[in-house]
Design a protein around this motif. Structure first.
Motif, short mmCIF file in Angstrom:
data_model
loop_
_atom_site.label_atom_id
_atom_site.label_comp_id
_atom_site.label_asym_id
_atom_site.label_seq_id
_atom_site.Cartn_x
_atom_site.Cartn_y
_atom_site.Cartn_z
N SER A 68 8.90 0.75 2.48
CA SER A 68 8.86 1.89 1.58
C SER A 68 9.18 1.50 0.15
O SER A 68 10.05 0.67 -0.11
CB SER A 68 9.86 2.97 2.05
N SER A 69 8.46 2.11 -0.76
CA SER A 69 8.75 2.01 -2.19
C SER A 69 8.16 3.26 -2.83
O SER A 69 7.49 4.06 -2.18
CB SER A 69 8.12 0.76 -2.79
N LYS A 70 8.41 3.43 -4.12
CA LYS A 70 7.89 4.62 -4.79
C LYS A 70 6.36 4.64 -4.78
O LYS A 70 5.74 5.69 -4.86
CB LYS A 70 8.41 4.69 -6.23
N ALA A 71 5.75 3.45 -4.70
CA ALA A 71 4.30 3.36 -4.74
C ALA A 71 3.66 3.33 -3.35
O ALA A 71 2.44 3.35 -3.22
CB ALA A 71 3.89 2.11 -5.51
N THR A 72 4.47 3.30 -2.30
CA THR A 72 3.95 3.18 -0.94
C THR A 72 3.47 4.53 -0.43
O THR A 72 4.08 5.56 -0.68
CB THR A 72 5.03 2.64 0.01
N ASP A 73 2.36 4.50 0.30
CA ASP A 73 1.81 5.70 0.93
C ASP A 73 2.13 5.68 2.41
O ASP A 73 2.02 4.63 3.06
CB ASP A 73 0.30 5.75 0.71
N VAL A 74 2.51 6.83 2.97
CA VAL A 74 2.91 6.88 4.37
C VAL A 74 1.76 6.50 5.29
O VAL A 74 1.96 5.89 6.35
CB VAL A 74 3.46 8.28 4.73
N GLU A 75 0.53 6.82 4.89
CA GLU A 75 -0.62 6.47 5.73
C GLU A 75 -0.79 4.96 5.80
O GLU A 75 -1.20 4.43 6.84
CB GLU A 75 -1.89 7.13 5.18
N LEU A 76 -0.49 4.27 4.72
CA LEU A 76 -0.56 2.81 4.72
C LEU A 76 0.48 2.23 5.69
O LEU A 76 0.18 1.30 6.45
CB LEU A 76 -0.32 2.26 3.31
N VAL A 77 1.70 2.80 5.66
CA VAL A 77 2.75 2.33 6.56
C VAL A 77 2.34 2.52 8.02
O VAL A 77 2.58 1.67 8.86
CB VAL A 77 4.08 3.07 6.28
N LYS A 78 1.67 3.63 8.31
CA LYS A 78 1.21 3.89 9.68
C LYS A 78 0.25 2.82 10.17
O LYS A 78 0.28 2.43 11.34
CB LYS A 78 0.53 5.26 9.76
N GLU A 93 4.93 10.34 14.13
CA GLU A 93 5.97 11.32 13.78
C GLU A 93 7.25 10.64 13.33
O GLU A 93 7.90 11.09 12.37
CB GLU A 93 6.25 12.23 14.98
N LEU A 94 7.60 9.55 14.00
CA LEU A 94 8.80 8.79 13.62
C LEU A 94 8.62 8.17 12.24
O LEU A 94 9.52 8.23 11.39
CB LEU A 94 9.09 7.71 14.65
N ILE A 95 7.45 7.58 11.99
CA ILE A 95 7.18 6.96 10.69
C ILE A 95 7.26 7.99 9.58
O ILE A 95 7.86 7.75 8.52
CB ILE A 95 5.80 6.26 10.70
N GLU A 96 6.65 9.16 9.80
CA GLU A 96 6.67 10.22 8.77
C GLU A 96 8.10 10.67 8.46
O GLU A 96 8.46 10.86 7.30
CB GLU A 96 5.83 11.40 9.24
N ALA A 97 8.90 10.85 9.52
CA ALA A 97 10.28 11.31 9.32
C ALA A 97 11.11 10.26 8.57
O ALA A 97 11.84 10.59 7.62
CB ALA A 97 10.93 11.62 10.67
N LYS A 98 11.00 9.02 8.99
CA LYS A 98 11.79 7.95 8.35
C LYS A 98 11.28 7.64 6.95
O LYS A 98 12.06 7.28 6.06
CB LYS A 98 11.78 6.69 9.23
N PHE A 99 9.97 7.77 6.74
CA PHE A 99 9.41 7.54 5.41
C PHE A 99 9.93 8.60 4.44
O PHE A 99 10.27 8.29 3.30
CB PHE A 99 7.88 7.58 5.48
N THR A 100 9.98 9.85 4.90
CA THR A 100 10.52 10.93 4.07
C THR A 100 11.97 10.67 3.71
O THR A 100 12.38 10.85 2.55
CB THR A 100 10.41 12.28 4.81
#
Length: 200
Positions: A68-78, A93-100
């Motif tokens: 995660s960073s300010k420039a990171t997109d959650v879809e990319l992390v997925k 769902e876990l990635i979205e929660a932790k990314f938030t």
């Protein structure tokens, strides 16, 4: 009555290990409780199985935070993370929660114009309000009570947090709170000097 029958598998294994380490022998009640659960091997297997999902969740959480960073997109992390334990839906769902959560921490610690302006406004407001309260405490207690600086610090912190919407995890907010507290004490002394002729 066997006191060990109500123990969890983890607790029973821990007590058993302690008995073996210090006495070299488990009590009859302990052995009875272990046998009632299918033996030590079955208990160890269950404990290992139960820890798989929590361990996987911790692994994914750590990787999401690392990516995660300010420039990171959650879809990319997925797209970068996968799991043999969790289903795709559970993983997303876990990635979205932790990314938030991670983004909230990053935003809280970031320093921008809102942080600077809000901190300056918070210092002004905190030192003024805190100064009045410090002067009132001197009048009420008929002297200086040093431990009251702690609630004074907390008041200044919440005033600055109100302006910045950031916590003391932010370096600027932390420093601003310290400055506001010092100025509040000095302002309180100055108020006392003007209104009461108080000498220090």
């Amino acid at each position: 009555m066997n006191q060990y029958l109500n123990y969890s598998d983890e607790s029973l294994i821990e007590v058993y290990t302690t008995m073996m380490d210090y006495g070299g022998k488990a009590s009859d009640e302990m052995l009875e409780a272990i046998n009632a659960r299918g033996g030590m091997d079955n208990m160890l297997s269950r404990v290992a199985q139960n820890s798989i999902v929590p361990n996987e969740i911790e692994r994914i959480t750590n990787e999401v935070y690392a990516l995660s960073s300010k420039a990171t997109d959650v879809e990319l992390v997925k797209t970068l993370l996968s799991s043999d334990i969790l289903s795709r839906q559970e993983l997303d769902e876990l990635i979205e929660a932790k990314f938030t959560q991670s983004q909230a921490i990053i935003n809280d610690r970031s320093i921008n114009s809102k942080t600077i302006v809000g901190s300056i406004a918070g210092i002004a407001g905190g030192s003024l309000i805190g100064g009045v309260l410090w002067a009132l405490s001197i009048i009420f207690f008929k002297g200086i009570i040093l431990y009251l600086i702690i609630p004074l610090y907390i008041i200044c912190y919440f005033i600055i947090k109100l302006f910045t919407k950031q916590s003391r995890s932010n370096l600027v907010v932390f420093i601003a709170t310290f400055i506001a507290t010092v100025l509040a004490v000095l302002t309180g002394f100055f108020i006392m000097y003007l209104t009461q002729g108080y000498q220090f």
